[in-house]
Scaffold this motif. Sequence first.
Motif, PDB file in Angstrom:
ATOM      1  N   VAL A 117     -16.161   2.407 -13.782  1.00 49.72           N
ATOM      2  CA  VAL A 117     -15.241   3.487 -13.111  1.00 49.72           C
ATOM      3  C   VAL A 117     -14.539   2.671 -12.226  1.00 49.72           C
ATOM      4  O   VAL A 117     -14.722   1.584 -11.577  1.00 49.72           O
ATOM      5  CB  VAL A 117     -16.241   4.319 -12.087  1.00 49.72           C
ATOM      6  N   VAL A 118     -12.830   2.983 -12.317  1.00 51.21           N
ATOM      7  CA  VAL A 118     -12.050   2.361 -11.508  1.00 51.21           C
ATOM      8  C   VAL A 118     -11.310   3.501 -10.697  1.00 51.21           C
ATOM      9  O   VAL A 118     -10.689   4.531 -11.265  1.00 51.21           O
ATOM     10  CB  VAL A 118     -10.938   1.393 -12.336  1.00 51.21           C
ATOM     11  N   VAL A 119     -11.357   3.562  -9.274  1.00 56.36           N
ATOM     12  CA  VAL A 119     -10.715   4.322  -8.536  1.00 56.36           C
ATOM     13  C   VAL A 119      -9.916   3.594  -7.291  1.00 56.36           C
ATOM     14  O   VAL A 119     -10.214   2.376  -7.101  1.00 56.36           O
ATOM     15  CB  VAL A 119     -11.533   5.307  -7.767  1.00 56.36           C
ATOM     16  N   ASN A 120      -8.898   4.386  -6.784  1.00 58.14           N
ATOM     17  CA  ASN A 120      -8.307   3.617  -5.476  1.00 58.14           C
ATOM     18  C   ASN A 120      -9.443   3.123  -4.384  1.00 58.14           C
ATOM     19  O   ASN A 120     -10.342   3.700  -4.478  1.00 58.14           O
ATOM     20  CB  ASN A 120      -7.280   4.556  -4.968  1.00 58.14           C
ATOM     21  N   ASP A 121      -8.994   2.198  -3.755  1.00 56.18           N
ATOM     22  CA  ASP A 121     -10.160   1.690  -2.788  1.00 56.18           C
ATOM     23  C   ASP A 121     -10.344   2.822  -1.683  1.00 56.18           C
ATOM     24  O   ASP A 121     -11.687   3.044  -1.313  1.00 56.18           O
ATOM     25  CB  ASP A 121      -9.646   0.431  -2.432  1.00 56.18           C
ATOM     26  N   LEU A 122      -9.549   3.408  -1.272  1.00 56.63           N
ATOM     27  CA  LEU A 122      -9.674   4.531  -0.237  1.00 56.63           C
ATOM     28  C   LEU A 122     -10.260   5.718  -0.800  1.00 56.63           C
ATOM     29  O   LEU A 122     -11.057   6.469  -0.263  1.00 56.63           O
ATOM     30  CB  LEU A 122      -8.285   5.005   0.267  1.00 56.63           C
ATOM     31  N   LEU A 140      -9.091   9.638   5.560  1.00 61.23           N
ATOM     32  CA  LEU A 140      -9.548   8.285   5.928  1.00 61.23           C
ATOM     33  C   LEU A 140      -8.151   7.366   5.608  1.00 61.23           C
ATOM     34  O   LEU A 140      -7.569   7.635   4.699  1.00 61.23           O
ATOM     35  CB  LEU A 140     -10.593   7.820   4.963  1.00 61.23           C
ATOM     36  N   ILE A 141      -8.098   6.653   6.690  1.00 60.94           N
ATOM     37  CA  ILE A 141      -6.981   5.638   6.722  1.00 60.94           C
ATOM     38  C   ILE A 141      -7.328   4.103   6.980  1.00 60.94           C
ATOM     39  O   ILE A 141      -8.272   4.183   7.828  1.00 60.94           O
ATOM     40  CB  ILE A 141      -5.863   6.222   8.004  1.00 60.94           C
ATOM     41  N   SER A 149      -4.132   5.906   2.493  1.00 57.82           N
ATOM     42  CA  SER A 149      -4.891   6.917   3.161  1.00 57.82           C
ATOM     43  C   SER A 149      -5.544   7.938   1.901  1.00 57.82           C
ATOM     44  O   SER A 149      -4.826   7.850   0.943  1.00 57.82           O
ATOM     45  CB  SER A 149      -3.957   7.724   3.981  1.00 57.82           C
ATOM     46  N   LYS A 150      -6.435   8.796   2.241  1.00 59.35           N
ATOM     47  CA  LYS A 150      -6.994   9.849   1.308  1.00 59.35           C
ATOM     48  C   LYS A 150      -7.448  10.802   2.182  1.00 59.35           C
ATOM     49  O   LYS A 150      -8.212  10.590   3.186  1.00 59.35           O
ATOM     50  CB  LYS A 150      -8.113   9.105   0.172  1.00 59.35           C
ATOM     51  N   GLY A 165      -0.873  10.583  -4.277  1.00 58.70           N
ATOM     52  CA  GLY A 165      -1.354  11.228  -3.139  1.00 58.70           C
ATOM     53  C   GLY A 165      -2.224  10.432  -2.418  1.00 58.70           C
ATOM     54  O   GLY A 165      -2.659   9.098  -2.856  1.00 58.70           O
ATOM     55  N   GLY A 166      -2.361  10.265  -1.143  1.00 61.28           N
ATOM     56  CA  GLY A 166      -2.734   9.390   0.020  1.00 61.28           C
ATOM     57  C   GLY A 166      -2.005   8.114  -0.092  1.00 61.28           C
ATOM     58  O   GLY A 166      -2.835   7.268   0.091  1.00 61.28           O
TER      59      GLY A 166
END
Length: 342
Positions: A117-122, A140-141, A149-150, A165-166
């Motif tokens: 699974v690969v997702v944005n770190d935030l 979360l920033i 941010s997310k 987004g974010g």
Amino acid sequence: MSESAFTVADIGGTTLRIARYGTGTDAVTDIRRTPTEGMDRHPGASVPDLQARVVEQLTELAGRAVERHRSSALALAFAGPVTADGRVTAAPTIWGGRGEPLPLRLMLEERLGLPVVVVNDLTAAVWRYVATEGRQPFCLITVSSGIGSKVYRAGEVLLDSEGHGGELGHWTCDRSPQAPRCDCGGRGHLGGIASGRGMRAAARRAALADPAGYARSHLAQGSPDPERLDNRTLVAAIRAGDAFATAVLRGGLVHLASAITSVFTSIGVRRYVLMGGFALAVGARYVELLTEEMQRLGCFGLSAEEIRGMVVLGEPDDDHGLIGAGRLLVARSTARQAVTAR
């Protein structure tokens, strides 16, 4: 009987972290850190070259970790926008310019031979705070090499399928021709101005504009040559109450405060959790100064007292993406099991 485990990784512009996430203990162990094989280590290298270096690094180090952990899956938190199917569309702090989208999930699955699974770190880090923040929406920033941010709301992170987004860090907050450049190549982006890298550059510019003021500051004691000023010296001066360093920080925080008040005005989120090496290093003083700027700007419909409680610091470590990635994998596995059982 030993608990099952996932291997989790968090890659940013400076550091690659890899660890074991125990599904029974909800804890990360065997945490190993190494410099990211990105543009920090290889300045001037092309985007394709840096992409190849990073993929090779991830394959080698994650592969070893998977064997050590006897993992059933790998979750990677990545510092850049990621699509729903695991394609990385940009990585400003890792390889700079946009380049071609990188099908990182498929590449790692083919090389490692297990689900990835690969997702944005935030996006990953959000899952660390879902339990502690309860059902209330929150944003979360991170303020570190860049700014990201997310928003978490109604049980999900607000993103579209292409990963949009974010990305407050790429909001253009300074449209002047001389605005600082962001790592992505654009000018005047929030991340290029108010991130840890942006603040260091701003302090150096301020020193050149006011050499006498710099000479009287704590910064000059730690770094007589402003061109050699580092963030450790800058953070120490801010924490010590140095007026010169604090003024530099305020110059960046006015833009971050504007971004936060815009998020509140547009979607009504009243909780903001700060993480990232720079913000956490400055600590409570960072929240205090940011809140002051937010109160000056105002949040439509809120009193100064209500604004005072909007921003809090996250946990004082750099394990956000690792723990969050593990919890995200557990959540997805649970959801799959529930669907299968129907």
